[in-house]
Structures are given as C-alpha cells and as structure tokens.
Design a protein around this motif. Structure first.
Motif, PDB file in Angstrom:
ATOM      1  N   ARG A 190       0.843  -1.184   0.000  1.00 27.97           N
ATOM      2  CA  ARG A 190       0.000   0.000   0.000  1.00 27.97           C
ATOM      3  C   ARG A 190       0.883   1.240   0.000  1.00 27.97           C
ATOM      4  NH1 ARG A 190      -5.358  -0.596   1.839  1.00 27.97           N
ATOM      5  NH2 ARG A 190      -6.515   1.366   1.806  1.00 27.97           N
ATOM      6  N   LYS A 191       0.495   2.249  -0.778  1.00 28.49           N
ATOM      7  CA  LYS A 191       1.250   3.497  -0.798  1.00 28.49           C
ATOM      8  C   LYS A 191       0.896   4.294   0.446  1.00 28.49           C
ATOM      9  CE  LYS A 191       1.656   3.819  -5.828  1.00 28.49           C
ATOM     10  NZ  LYS A 191       1.374   4.635  -7.041  1.00 28.49           N
ATOM     11  N   LEU A 192       1.828   4.369   1.369  1.00 28.39           N
ATOM     12  CA  LEU A 192       1.588   5.016   2.654  1.00 28.39           C
ATOM     13  C   LEU A 192       2.574   6.155   2.874  1.00 28.39           C
ATOM     14  CD1 LEU A 192       1.126   1.845   4.898  1.00 28.39           C
ATOM     15  CD2 LEU A 192      -0.683   3.327   4.017  1.00 28.39           C
ATOM     16  N   GLU A 193       2.133   7.109   3.652  1.00 27.51           N
ATOM     17  CA  GLU A 193       3.027   8.148   4.147  1.00 27.51           C
ATOM     18  C   GLU A 193       3.242   7.888   5.621  1.00 27.51           C
ATOM     19  OE1 GLU A 193       2.879  12.870   5.172  1.00 27.51           O
ATOM     20  OE2 GLU A 193       2.045  12.239   3.238  1.00 27.51           O
ATOM     21  N   TYR A 194       4.489   7.696   6.012  1.00 26.33           N
ATOM     22  CA  TYR A 194       4.825   7.434   7.410  1.00 26.33           C
ATOM     23  C   TYR A 194       5.251   8.743   8.068  1.00 26.33           C
ATOM     24  CZ  TYR A 194       4.939   2.570   5.881  1.00 26.33           C
ATOM     25  OH  TYR A 194       4.614   1.335   5.366  1.00 26.33           O
ATOM     26  N   ARG A 195       4.619   9.046   9.179  1.00 28.67           N
ATOM     27  CA  ARG A 195       4.931  10.281   9.895  1.00 28.67           C
ATOM     28  C   ARG A 195       5.510   9.966  11.271  1.00 28.67           C
ATOM     29  NH1 ARG A 195      -0.409  14.136   8.701  1.00 28.67           N
ATOM     30  NH2 ARG A 195      -0.019  14.404   6.452  1.00 28.67           N
ATOM     31  N   LEU A 196       6.641  10.573  11.574  1.00 33.16           N
ATOM     32  CA  LEU A 196       7.203  10.474  12.913  1.00 33.16           C
ATOM     33  C   LEU A 196       6.524  11.529  13.780  1.00 33.16           C
ATOM     34  CD1 LEU A 196      11.029  10.043  12.198  1.00 33.16           C
ATOM     35  CD2 LEU A 196       9.328   8.291  12.630  1.00 33.16           C
ATOM     36  N   LYS A 197       5.755  11.059  14.731  1.00 34.47           N
ATOM     37  CA  LYS A 197       4.903  11.967  15.507  1.00 34.47           C
ATOM     38  C   LYS A 197       5.276  11.941  16.984  1.00 34.47           C
ATOM     39  CE  LYS A 197       0.045  13.034  16.489  1.00 34.47           C
ATOM     40  NZ  LYS A 197      -1.374  12.692  16.214  1.00 34.47           N
ATOM     41  N   GLU A 198       5.224  13.116  17.589  1.00 29.52           N
ATOM     42  CA  GLU A 198       5.444  13.259  19.025  1.00 29.52           C
ATOM     43  C   GLU A 198       4.121  13.558  19.722  1.00 29.52           C
ATOM     44  OE1 GLU A 198       7.885  16.004  22.301  1.00 29.52           O
ATOM     45  OE2 GLU A 198       7.910  16.534  20.162  1.00 29.52           O
ATOM     46  N   VAL A 199       3.815  12.748  20.713  1.00 30.14           N
ATOM     47  CA  VAL A 199       2.672  13.024  21.583  1.00 30.14           C
ATOM     48  C   VAL A 199       3.224  13.290  22.981  1.00 30.14           C
ATOM     49  CG1 VAL A 199       0.524  12.160  22.573  1.00 30.14           C
ATOM     50  CG2 VAL A 199       1.142  11.549  20.226  1.00 30.14           C
ATOM     51  N   VAL A 200       3.028  14.494  23.465  1.00 25.17           N
ATOM     52  CA  VAL A 200       3.550  14.880  24.776  1.00 25.17           C
ATOM     53  C   VAL A 200       2.573  14.458  25.873  1.00 25.17           C
ATOM     54  CG1 VAL A 200       4.079  16.870  26.256  1.00 25.17           C
ATOM     55  CG2 VAL A 200       4.909  16.800  23.894  1.00 25.17           C
ATOM     56  N   ILE A 201       3.115  13.994  26.983  1.00 24.16           N
ATOM     57  CA  ILE A 201       2.331  13.816  28.211  1.00 24.16           C
ATOM     58  C   ILE A 201       2.698  14.976  29.133  1.00 24.16           C
ATOM     59  CG2 ILE A 201       1.773  12.332  30.159  1.00 24.16           C
ATOM     60  CD1 ILE A 201       0.979  11.157  27.490  1.00 24.16           C
ATOM     61  N   ALA A 202       1.702  15.787  29.473  1.00 25.89           N
ATOM     62  CA  ALA A 202       1.948  16.964  30.318  1.00 25.89           C
ATOM     63  C   ALA A 202       0.935  17.013  31.454  1.00 25.89           C
ATOM     64  CB  ALA A 202       1.856  18.238  29.484  1.00 25.89           C
ATOM     65  N   ARG A 203       1.377  17.539  32.572  1.00 27.48           N
ATOM     66  CA  ARG A 203       0.469  17.741  33.706  1.00 27.48           C
ATOM     67  C   ARG A 203      -0.059  19.174  33.617  1.00 27.48           C
ATOM     68  NH1 ARG A 203       3.650  16.016  37.222  1.00 27.48           N
ATOM     69  NH2 ARG A 203       2.917  13.866  37.336  1.00 27.48           N
ATOM     70  N   ILE A 204      -1.371  19.302  33.399  1.00 33.16           N
ATOM     71  CA  ILE A 204      -1.993  20.606  33.164  1.00 33.16           C
ATOM     72  C   ILE A 204      -2.965  20.910  34.299  1.00 33.16           C
ATOM     73  CG2 ILE A 204      -3.325  22.009  31.538  1.00 33.16           C
ATOM     74  CD1 ILE A 204      -2.418  20.162  29.315  1.00 33.16           C
ATOM     75  N   GLY A 205      -2.934  22.138  34.787  1.00 31.07           N
ATOM     76  CA  GLY A 205      -3.709  22.502  35.969  1.00 31.07           C
ATOM     77  C   GLY A 205      -5.142  22.918  35.695  1.00 31.07           C
ATOM     78  N   PHE A 206      -5.867  22.180  34.862  1.00 30.12           N
ATOM     79  CA  PHE A 206      -7.297  22.470  34.708  1.00 30.12           C
ATOM     80  C   PHE A 206      -8.009  22.162  36.021  1.00 30.12           C
ATOM     81  CE2 PHE A 206      -6.553  21.173  30.086  1.00 30.12           C
ATOM     82  CZ  PHE A 206      -6.501  22.483  29.637  1.00 30.12           C
ATOM     83  N   PRO A 207      -8.997  22.980  36.429  1.00 33.40           N
ATOM     84  CA  PRO A 207      -9.718  22.693  37.671  1.00 33.40           C
ATOM     85  C   PRO A 207     -10.520  21.404  37.603  1.00 33.40           C
ATOM     86  CG  PRO A 207     -10.730  24.515  36.479  1.00 33.40           C
ATOM     87  CD  PRO A 207      -9.429  24.242  35.814  1.00 33.40           C
TER      88      PRO A 207
END
Length: 222
Positions: A65-82
């Motif tokens: 299959r003709k595919l486009e491979y993407r190197l992706k970063e998913v960050v895990i962050a601690r966010i102060g939503f109430p």
C-alpha cells in the motif's frame, strides 16, 4: 481474561518476524519473544499491524500500500485544569488535549509541531524506526504556540514524550482522512488499515463475516 476464558491461546510480548504460505494454503507465522522463535500454522491471518502493514504484504507477496509514514510526538503533560476536560480544535493548525485519567496528565498534540518527519514509501518502516530514538521534544515550542488558545498550557508541566510512527494514505493532507479499510487478499488473509479505534468493533464484525463465508465454503466443498 475474556480471551483466556474462551480458551484462546495468546502470544504476548512477541513480534511476528515472518510469514509464508505452504502448498496446502496454510499460513505459517514466525514469532519471536526475544528468546525463542516459534513457527505456527494458521487457517486465517488478520494483519492489524498498523505501521507494519507492508511488512506483512511483502512476506506473502500481496500488493503493498502506498503510505506516508509520519514520525509523531505526543507529549504527556500535567496541566492545571480545575476539572478534567478534553479540547480539540478542528480544521486548522491547532492543538488537541485529552485527559489520561492519571494525576492531571494529558496527552498534548500540536498539528504543525507534533509531526517531526514524514516519508512516503511502499516498503517497510525499519529505517524510520531507527530515527525514533534520535528525536528531541518540541514541548517548549508547542506550549508557547498554543498558550493563546489554552492559557493553562503556559504553566503546564512536561512529563514525557511518546514518539510513534503514524501511517496514513498518501495525498490526504486536504482532508486528513483516517478511514478504516479492510483488504481481502484471498487465501484466508486480510489486512486492516485503521486510523481510529472507534471502528475496531465494526471492523472485527466485518472480518468475522468474511471468515464465516470462507468456513461455509470449506464445509460445502467437503
């Protein structure tokens, strides 16, 4: 547990490193758990290996299959939503923030900055996998860029990054489509290319229908 209760034997923590077909049409898969290689025969094989889609096709001689491979970063962050919340701004160069359910930790993806590299290919992804370990986080740039829309990002605490390979169809930048497609290769083999987990049940039911038809044909032929 449900699979075990149904007497389904599982091979966990294994990689499938090869496949072939014998003269009788049985599929022989080779698995490797890091210590032992095991060759086993199967009547049916479902290729749901995501970024390794074309590896399977190459082993058994199916069209790649003709595919486009993407190197992706998913960050895990601690966010102060109430309160826990998920935010997605669609159709633009924005950000997606989704709670993990663990200590105010969120996945944080930024459309223009999460993709580090992309490469179109019909072959395997071995070369791109080697590049994953050399990537550095873009968290500071992401946080600065997205703070105008999500002010809490400015004081978010970086935890870690997950670097993954994302396979997509070529030339879908205009729509960013992530369809679930099932390919029937024949010979009792199917491949699934899916971009969203929400279609897993419907895809499984469709594959089950295919297998049921194949089993009925075998019974009639006997």
């Amino acid at each position: 547990k449900k699979l075990s209760d149904a007497a389904i034997e599982m091979r966990l923590n294994c990689a499938i490193v090869g496949a072939e077909m014998d003269d009788a049409g049985a599929k022989i898969l080779t698995s490797d758990d890091g210590q032992t290689r095991l060759r086993e025969k199967f009547d049916y094989v479902i290729n749901a290996t995501y970024a390794h889609y074309n590896d399977f096709c190459g082993w058994l001689g199916f069209p790649p299959r003709k595919l486009e491979y993407r190197l992706k970063e998913v960050v895990i962050a601690r966010i102060g939503f109430p309160n826990p919340c998920a935010i997605t701004i669609v159709d633009g160069p924005f950000v997606t923030v989704v709670p993990t359910g663990n200590d105010r930790r969120y996945t944080f993806g930024d459309v223009p900055l999460s993709i580090h590299k992309s490469h179109a290919s019909e072959t395997n992804i071995g070369a791109m996998e080697k590049e994953l370990s050399g990537l550095s986080t873009r968290w500071n740039e992401m946080r600065t860029r997205c703070a105008p829309w999500i002010p809490a990002a400015a004081t978010a605490e970086y935890v870690e990054s997950m670097f993954v390979i994302l396979p997509i169809e070529q030339a879908v930048d205009a729509t960013d489509a992530r369809p679930t497609e099932i390919v029937n290769h024949g010979s009792g083999c199917w491949s699934i290319l899916s971009g969203k987990i929400i279609t897993c049940v419907s895809a499984a039911k469709e594959i089950l229908d295919h297998v049921s038809v194949a089993e009925n044909k075998k019974f009639v032929n006997v």
